[in-house]
Design a protein around this motif. Structure first.
Motif, mmCIF file in Angstrom:
data_model
loop_
_atom_site.group_PDB
_atom_site.id
_atom_site.type_symbol
_atom_site.label_atom_id
_atom_site.label_comp_id
_atom_site.label_asym_id
_atom_site.label_seq_id
_atom_site.Cartn_x
_atom_site.Cartn_y
_atom_site.Cartn_z
ATOM 1 N N THR A 70 0.814 -1.113 -0.100
ATOM 2 C CA THR A 70 -0.153 0.159 -0.164
ATOM 3 C C THR A 70 0.703 1.094 0.029
ATOM 4 N N LEU A 71 2.062 1.041 0.884
ATOM 5 C CA LEU A 71 2.723 2.286 0.628
ATOM 6 C C LEU A 71 3.449 2.556 -0.471
ATOM 7 N N ILE A 72 4.088 1.522 -1.112
ATOM 8 C CA ILE A 72 4.434 1.568 -2.501
ATOM 9 C C ILE A 72 3.713 2.188 -3.552
ATOM 10 N N ALA A 73 2.427 1.618 -3.557
ATOM 11 C CA ALA A 73 1.484 2.045 -4.397
ATOM 12 C C ALA A 73 0.829 3.321 -4.167
ATOM 13 N N PRO A 89 6.770 9.554 -7.673
ATOM 14 C CA PRO A 89 8.265 9.299 -7.578
ATOM 15 C C PRO A 89 9.156 10.397 -7.077
ATOM 16 N N ALA A 90 8.641 11.587 -6.874
ATOM 17 C CA ALA A 90 9.439 12.640 -6.117
ATOM 18 C C ALA A 90 9.854 12.138 -4.481
ATOM 19 N N GLU A 91 8.941 11.095 -3.966
ATOM 20 C CA GLU A 91 9.567 10.586 -2.724
ATOM 21 C C GLU A 91 10.604 9.467 -2.742
ATOM 22 N N SER A 108 11.472 8.764 2.662
ATOM 23 C CA SER A 108 10.948 8.759 4.335
ATOM 24 C C SER A 108 11.205 7.794 5.137
ATOM 25 N N ASP A 109 11.741 6.842 4.603
ATOM 26 C CA ASP A 109 12.156 5.490 5.492
ATOM 27 C C ASP A 109 13.240 4.777 4.374
#
Length: 164
Positions: free
Chosen positions: A8-11, A15-17, A58-59
């Motif tokens: 869910t996080l990936i989806a 791209p800027a993240e 972010s991680d």
């Protein structure tokens, strides 16, 4: 973190993240395969590597490595839908590997289209046209990370069937 939470996080990421590691050099995401030829008594090791790596800003426990062919052996690939592109040859099926804390936790197939000018998802079924929302999101994400600008144009040229 559970796998479904990670997906869910990936989806939902943009791209800027992600920080793309652009400089040429090793990605340290390699594959080795032994081979032998009993006929002439030779053997060796084949080596492949992902071409690109990106880190989730972010991680940094979450990374993606992509660009490695699914198979170390060349295949002649034929997809009817690739005729929609000026360069219709699909040279290989590629894989995107997601790593959490250095461990491989997920893998998604995709293909480069139109002479490497775009990325589209590759799913299951006849011609790889049955895709999931997650597979679609990953291909869109990779396209953005790799700075391809026309994902929607390429995606809309293929008659996909969303499965979820």
């Amino acid at each position: 973190m559970r796998l479904d939470e990670l997906q869910t996080l990936i989806a939902s990421s943009r791209p800027a993240e992600w920080r793309r590691i652009k400089l040429s050099g090793p990605t340290y995401r390699d594959r080795f395969g032994a081979w032998s030829s009993p006929a002439d008594g030779t053997s060796g090791i084949d080596h492949d590597s992902h071409v690109e790596v990106a880190v989730y800003r972010s991680d940094i426990d979450l990374t993606v490595a992509y660009g490695m062919p699914e198979s170390q052996h060349e295949h002649k690939l034929k997809f009817d839908w690739s005729e929609n592109f000026p360069d219709s040859e699909i040279r290989e099926i590629s894989i995107a590997d997601f790593f959490w804390r250095g461990s491989l936790v997920d893998r998604v197939n995709y293909v480069y289209v139109d002479g490497g000018r775009g990325i589209v998802p590759l799913g299951s079924g006849h011609q790889g046209l049955r895709i999931t929302q997650y597979g679609l999101a990953v291909a869109r994400l990779l396209s953005g990370i790799a700075e391809y600008d026309e994902f929607d144009r390429y995606y809309s040229s293929v008659p996909y069937e969303l499965q979820d």
